[in-house]
Design a protein around this motif. Structure first.
Motif, short mmCIF file in Angstrom:
data_model
loop_
_atom_site.label_atom_id
_atom_site.label_comp_id
_atom_site.label_asym_id
_atom_site.label_seq_id
_atom_site.Cartn_x
_atom_site.Cartn_y
_atom_site.Cartn_z
N LEU A 975 4.22 -5.11 -11.38
CA LEU A 975 3.05 -4.54 -12.05
C LEU A 975 2.09 -5.66 -12.41
O LEU A 975 2.48 -6.62 -13.08
N GLY A 976 0.84 -5.53 -12.00
CA GLY A 976 -0.15 -6.52 -12.40
C GLY A 976 -0.66 -6.25 -13.79
O GLY A 976 -0.64 -7.12 -14.66
N SER A 977 -1.07 -5.04 -14.04
CA SER A 977 -1.53 -4.61 -15.35
C SER A 977 -1.66 -3.10 -15.31
O SER A 977 -2.62 -2.57 -14.80
N ALA A 978 -0.68 -2.42 -15.84
CA ALA A 978 -0.72 -0.95 -15.83
C ALA A 978 0.40 -0.45 -16.72
O ALA A 978 1.48 -1.01 -16.75
N GLU A 979 0.13 0.61 -17.47
CA GLU A 979 1.17 1.16 -18.33
C GLU A 979 2.18 1.97 -17.52
O GLU A 979 3.36 1.95 -17.80
N THR A 980 1.72 2.69 -16.54
CA THR A 980 2.61 3.43 -15.66
C THR A 980 2.06 3.34 -14.25
O THR A 980 0.90 3.65 -14.00
N ALA A 981 2.89 2.91 -13.33
CA ALA A 981 2.51 2.86 -11.92
C ALA A 981 3.78 2.80 -11.10
O ALA A 981 4.78 2.22 -11.53
N GLU A 982 3.75 3.42 -9.95
CA GLU A 982 4.91 3.40 -9.09
C GLU A 982 4.48 3.52 -7.65
O GLU A 982 3.36 3.94 -7.34
N GLU A 983 5.39 3.13 -6.76
CA GLU A 983 5.10 3.20 -5.34
C GLU A 983 4.79 4.64 -4.96
O GLU A 983 5.45 5.57 -5.39
N GLY A 984 3.77 4.79 -4.15
CA GLY A 984 3.33 6.12 -3.76
C GLY A 984 2.12 6.59 -4.52
O GLY A 984 1.43 7.51 -4.07
N ASP A 985 1.84 6.00 -5.68
CA ASP A 985 0.61 6.33 -6.40
C ASP A 985 -0.59 5.88 -5.57
O ASP A 985 -0.59 4.76 -5.05
N GLU A 986 -1.58 6.74 -5.46
CA GLU A 986 -2.74 6.42 -4.65
C GLU A 986 -3.44 5.17 -5.18
O GLU A 986 -3.78 5.08 -6.36
N GLY A 987 -3.62 4.20 -4.32
CA GLY A 987 -4.32 2.98 -4.69
C GLY A 987 -3.45 1.90 -5.30
O GLY A 987 -3.92 0.78 -5.51
N PHE A 988 -2.19 2.23 -5.59
CA PHE A 988 -1.32 1.23 -6.22
C PHE A 988 -0.58 0.42 -5.17
O PHE A 988 0.08 0.99 -4.29
N VAL A 989 -0.66 -0.91 -5.26
CA VAL A 989 0.02 -1.81 -4.34
C VAL A 989 0.86 -2.77 -5.18
O VAL A 989 0.32 -3.63 -5.86
N PRO A 990 2.20 -2.63 -5.17
CA PRO A 990 3.03 -3.53 -5.97
C PRO A 990 2.81 -5.00 -5.58
O PRO A 990 2.76 -5.34 -4.40
N GLY A 991 2.68 -5.85 -6.59
CA GLY A 991 2.55 -7.28 -6.35
C GLY A 991 1.20 -7.74 -5.90
O GLY A 991 1.04 -8.90 -5.50
N GLU A 992 0.17 -6.87 -5.97
CA GLU A 992 -1.15 -7.24 -5.46
C GLU A 992 -1.81 -8.30 -6.34
O GLU A 992 -2.45 -9.22 -5.85
N PHE A 993 -1.66 -8.18 -7.66
CA PHE A 993 -2.34 -9.11 -8.56
C PHE A 993 -1.54 -9.28 -9.84
O PHE A 993 -0.65 -8.49 -10.17
N SER A 994 -1.87 -10.34 -10.57
CA SER A 994 -1.27 -10.58 -11.89
C SER A 994 -2.37 -10.48 -12.94
O SER A 994 -3.46 -11.03 -12.75
N LEU A 995 -2.05 -9.78 -14.06
CA LEU A 995 -3.07 -9.63 -15.10
C LEU A 995 -2.43 -9.20 -16.41
O LEU A 995 -2.56 -8.06 -16.84
N PHE A 996 -1.68 -10.10 -17.03
CA PHE A 996 -1.17 -9.93 -18.39
C PHE A 996 -0.16 -8.81 -18.57
O PHE A 996 -0.09 -8.22 -19.64
N SER A 997 0.63 -8.52 -17.54
CA SER A 997 1.73 -7.59 -17.75
C SER A 997 2.88 -8.32 -18.46
O SER A 997 2.87 -9.54 -18.60
N TYR A 998 3.86 -7.55 -18.92
CA TYR A 998 5.02 -8.12 -19.62
C TYR A 998 5.67 -9.18 -18.72
O TYR A 998 6.11 -8.87 -17.62
N PRO A 999 5.75 -10.43 -19.16
CA PRO A 999 6.23 -11.49 -18.26
C PRO A 999 7.74 -11.44 -18.04
O PRO A 999 8.49 -10.85 -18.83
N GLN A 1000 8.18 -12.07 -16.97
CA GLN A 1000 9.61 -12.22 -16.72
C GLN A 1000 10.22 -13.13 -17.78
O GLN A 1000 9.56 -13.99 -18.35
#
Length: 1012
Positions: A975-1000
């Motif tokens: 997740l780059g920055s999103a409260e809810t997102a999953e594969e198959g959601d229109e326009g969502f690409v896992p790992g596309e960008f980083s933007l202040f999501s909960y870090p590892q």
């Protein structure tokens, strides 16, 4: 007289001998394999009783038995041995390898099949590997790096967060791409698997090719993960207790943020250059005395907002049984507070009971049931002021946690409590974490019942009923007087609360009738007929109220007035029939075939049914006579081809939809929001697999090679339609498009050293992956922000303006236009497809090394990824000129200052063109990570038996300890920055960008495991 005395003495001696034979005594010894190596965990049972034990790490055992009784020694992969107890108290046994037993390890489709007779590509993750990753709050994270062709990326570092899992590439664009999870024969939604206790798992089997995935028809389109939980075995009750505690922390950044002095200095420099936003900042306006005060307030916001997480895991299990009844009972408790201060984190309580009962010689029944409840509170994960991780980087270092007066003293409330600093953002996140609480609860019941009926040696039937019920509750509050109330609240109605309730109930009924026979001792045939019905019922409710007289009662009954409410229910059903046939000739030449018919309510009446088939063959070369004296223990060539479908889309897409959320003159109105397409049908997939398996030198070295090609056709994509039709996005779902994934998978492992006291094993896997868009709607590009779908190119190729560097003469940023010419202007029209650059890795896998010396063990697991690219928006935010009113990275000082400067950022004078999205912030995502390092020690049996225990194991484990990468941040991004997102959601690409999501996070745990 002598005769009478002799008779008496003889009777007395016989009586004494009889008593001595009947008396229990302690029998001990050692159990080894055919090479003389100890077999830890071997079962030792007194025949005809429930008395039993298991060998320790050194293969030693101790058991109470009487002279004349028989001990049974058994171990997976070894022939069972029996030994009568005599006068000796020591019995050592060397077991012999059992070829037939070794074969029974592969779970395929709706049953088990010997690996020797399998024609499919199946990767198995064993108990040993699973335990190396425990504790883990989600099962799918355990799969990372464990199986070739299985791409696992943690969505983010939030405790309890599931991962993004793909098997053999991206199988769809708009429909779901996650695999099907099967737990003890019952389908389980991927959203729910973080409710399953990892300590209960016996093994994972990942079904990757058509020979197995096609058995599940439409649900197996993206591969299948079969999870088998632990079972009891005949023998005395065995109790196992495992407990660990530890802590976690954020993985350190590979860059530095500015401290107060540095931030004030760059403000001064920007202001001198004429940057408008810097003119009013303290670095430009403050007096020397004020600057000195600000420097003294230097604040590390990471320390103020984050903490070390507390991690705790406890698991208790009891297992045992006899020849008819076995049981496995477990209880689990896991807690991970997470690294955000002032909230509770993740907590899970779970219980499981698995039983089997041989009711009759011809009837066996079993039941598996588990319940689990988890709770978690969540911070905002969107890219705004409500995100604590954005605040950690944005808040100015000379702004402290608590408000200060002109003398630097903390400002307090009337009750003496400190006042949180609103900061320059006006949003004190440390306070908001307390006044804007959100709590989520999940309660999952997962169960199955089955009955095995053996009509004859050739005819059998298994009937199974499985169900999952997940109840989700969410309470989201804004307490009266809280931070958000100042933005969106109403003084007349202080405080708001929203409650959400969701119930997801799914049940699955299947019946498998099987005929098996052998002809002329060499022709083995098995045929199974399947009937299966699956229904999913989803219900949700929500209600919102405002005006709460007290924050201490979190119920809407006390609210002044309700403001909104709603509910819905959705159902979808799947009815299937299938025929599966397996044949082998003397175990050498093997063939399998299947055909399955699925009917889904997600498609219109004319396109409801889909037909899926597979065919596979294998040649066990090692069983040929010409291989008898070779060093090959196993050599098998196999191939498979088949089809599957994908129905993972929203319900009712084939119908015209209306929205009733508005009113007109107090009456309900209906507005058209979706134009249906009754012609939509299944996405289809065709999968080709060619594989080679081998084992050499007494299976000291084993390996698997697989080449695959996976074509996904009839993709469900949005086709543009006329604006007069009445669809809200002027498009309709249609079967148009095709993508292809292909690759090579390699798995290898070897016992480098295999001695009595020392075992050293290494292994790993690698997958070379490639994909291509074959067909799109009318051949037209589909642009999704910064990625693009174009025929003949990679799926989700990056589509960006190309950055040409900085003009060394004046510090101006330069770009390439659409014709490839360098220009000092910027335009979105300059966006270009970047060939070979996408978020998908070209190479991915993992490797491990395991060293065991006497009772000590050391295991390290690494994961790696290469060939993917990431837009580093987080770095962009940290050096952008327009963000001068927020904190910046130290590297922001490296801007153009004089003619001739090279390898610098643009001059702050060119903010408008310098801060634009371009390839300037596109970085390679390659990394190697030490995923898990585990050190353990097993106490020798001679110590544990004195304290009445069977085994004692101490362990210490670390996760995410080292990362090797050139990426300017953490390269493991889902997740780059999103409260809810999953594969198959229109326009969502896992790992596309980083933007202040909960870090590892990096974690360290210490624990003990006791068996008795």
């Amino acid at each position: 007289m002598r005769t009478k005395s002799s008779r008496f003495l003889t009777l007395l001696l016989a009586f004494i001998v009889h008593i001595s034979f009947a008396q229990d005594k302690t029998i001990s010894g050692n159990v080894t394999d055919q090479d003389g190596l100890p077999l830890p965990g071997a079962n030792v049972v007194v025949k005809g009783s429930t008395v039993g034990t298991q060998t320790d790490f050194d293969g030693n055992y101790s058991i109470e038995a009487s002279v004349g009784q028989t001990l049974i020694f058994s171990f997976i992969g070894q022939q069972t041995a029996e030994k009568v107890v005599g006068s000796s108290s020591i019995i050592n046994i060397q077991l012999v390898e059992d070829a037939e037993a070794l074969e029974e390890v592969v779970v395929t489709g709706y049953g088990n099949r010997s690996r020797d007779l399998s024609t499919s590509s199946v990767s198995t993750v064993s108990t040993e590997k699973i335990e190396a990753f425990v504790p883990s709050t989600s099962l799918d994270n355990i799969l990372q790096g464990q199986a070739a062709g299985v791409q696992v990326t943690a969505a983010n570092g939030r405790p309890g967060q599931t991962a993004f899992v793909q098997i053999r590439g991206i199988g769809s664009i708009n429909a779901g791409t996650t695999p099907l999870y099967i737990v003890d024969g019952t389908p389980v939604n991927d959203d729910f698997i973080n409710n399953i206790n990892p300590n209960d798992i016996a093994s994972f089997s990942i079904l990757k090719d058509a020979a197995t995935a096609s058995l599940y028809g439409s649900r197996g389109a993206n591969g299948v993960v079969v999870i088998t939980t632990k079972r009891g075995s005949a023998g005395d009750a065995r109790i196992s207790f495992r407990s660990s505690v530890g802590f976690g922390e954020r993985i350190p950044d590979p860059f530095d943020l500015m401290n107060a002095e540095q931030k004030l200095e760059i403000e001064r420099q920007y202001a001198e250059l004429g940057v408008n936003a810097a003119q009013s900042l303290p670095g430009a306006t403050a007096s020397p005395e004020q600057l000195a005060l600000l420097r003294s307030l230097d604040t590390n916001w990471e320390e103020e907002l984050l903490r070390k997480s507390f991690i705790q895991s406890n698991s208790l299990s009891i297992s045992g049984g006899d020849e008819k009844l076995t049981y496995f009972l477990s209880l689990g408790y896991d807690k991970n507070t997470g690294i955000i201060d002032r909230i509770d984190g993740f907590e899970r309580v779970s219980a499981r009971l698995n039983t089997t009962y041989q009711a009759k010689d011809w009837l066996g029944i079993g039941a598996n049931i588990s319940v689990a409840r988890n709770t978690t509170d969540l911070p905002r994960d969107r890219n705004n002021v409500q995100n604590p991780f954005r605040a950690m980087y944005d808040y100015l270092p000379y702004e402290p946690l608590y408000l200060r007066d002109n003398q630097g003293n903390i400002v307090t409330e009337a009750d003496g409590s400190p006042v949180y600093n609103p900061t320059s953002t006006g949003f004190p996140i440390a306070l908001a974490l307390q006044t804007e609480p959100e709590n989520n609860r999940n309660f999952l019941i997962l169960g199955s019942l089955y009955a095995d009926v053996q009509f004859s040696e050739k005819l059998s039937n298994r009937f199974t009923i499985g169900a999952t019920s997940n109840r989700y509750n969410r309470t989201n509050r804004s307490i009266a007087g809280g931070v958000l109330q100042g933005f969106i609240g109403d003084a007349n109605f202080p405080g708001t609360q929203t409650d959400n309730f969701e119930l997801n109930f799914q049940y699955n009924v299947n019946n498998v009738f099987t005929y098996s026979d052998t002809f002329n001792d060499v022709h083995n045939l098995s045929a199974s007929f399947l009937l299966e019905y699956n229904e999913n019922i989803y219900t949700d409710l929500f209600a919102t109220s405002r005006g709460f007289p007290t924050p201490d009662i979190a119920y809407q009954d006390i609210a002044a007035e309700p403001t909104s409410a709603g509910s819905e229910e959705r159902r979808n059903r799947l009815f299937s029939q299938g025929l599966f046939v397996d044949y082998d000739y003397d175990g050498k030449y093997i063939a399998s075939a299947s055909i399955r018919r699925d009917g889904s309510t997600r498609f219109g009446p004319d396109n409801k049914y889909g037909y899926f088939y597979s065919g596979s063959v294998a040649w066990n070369i090692a069983k040929e006579s010409f291989m008898e004296d070779s060093f090959f223990n196993n050599l098998k060539l196999r191939a498979s081809y088949g089809t599957s479908g994908n129905q993972d889309i929203d319900d009712f897409e084939y119908l015209d939809l209306l929205d009733f959320s508005n009113t007109y003159n107090g009456n309900t109105t209906a507005l058209p929001v979706g134009a249906g397409n009754p012609e939509i049908q299944w996405e289809s997939q065709a999968i080709l697999d060619i594989g080679l398996e081998f084992g050499i030198f007494n299976n000291r070295i084993n390996g698997v090679f697989d080449y695959f090609k996976r074509n996904s056709k009839d993709l469900l994509l949005k086709r543009p339609i006329s604006q007069t039709v009445g669809d809200e996005d002027n498009s309709i779902l249609a079967n148009i498009g095709e993508v292809e994934n292909r690759g090579l998978e390699i798995s290898l492992n070897a016992d480098i050293i295999r001695k009595e006291d020392l075992i050293w094993t290494i292994g790993g896997n690698i997958a070379f992956l490639d994909n291509e868009v074959k067909e799109l709607v009318n051949g037209e590009d589909i642009i999704n922000g910064n990625t693009i779908l174009r025929e003949g190119e990679e799926i989700n190729s990056f589509y960006l303006v190309r950055y040409a560097g900085v003009n060394p003469a004046n510090g101006e940023p330069l770009y390439y236009d659409e014709d490839g010419n360098i220009t000092n202007s910027y335009s979105d029209n300059f966006q270009t497809l970047l060939k070979g650059k996408s978020p998908a890795a070209k190479l991915e896998g993992g490797f491990y090394t395991s060293l065991k010396y006497k009772g000590f063990g050391l295991r390290g697991d690494f994961v790696y990824k290469s060939g993917n690219y990431i837009i580093n928006f987080q770095r962009s935010a940290g050096i952008s000129i327009g963000n001068i009113d927020s904190n910046l990275r130290v590297e922001a000082f490296n801007y153009w200052k004089q003619p001739g400067d090279q390898n610098v950022h643009p001059s702050p004078l060119f903010q408008d063109t310098a801060d634009q999205t371009s390839t300037r912030f596109l970085e390679k995502g390659d990394y190697i990570r030490l995923r898990t390092l585990t050190l353990d020690y097993i106490l020798p049996h001679r110590f544990t038996q004195n304290i009445g225990l069977d085994s004692v194991r101490f362990f210490a484990s670390g996760q995410n300890l080292l990362t090797f990468s050139e990426y300017e941040g953490d390269p493991e991004i889902g997740l780059g920055s999103a409260e809810t997102a999953e594969e198959g959601d229109e326009g969502f690409v896992p790992g596309e960008f980083s933007l202040f999501s909960y870090p590892q996070t990096r974690s360290y745990t210490f624990g003990i495991e006791i068996g008795f």
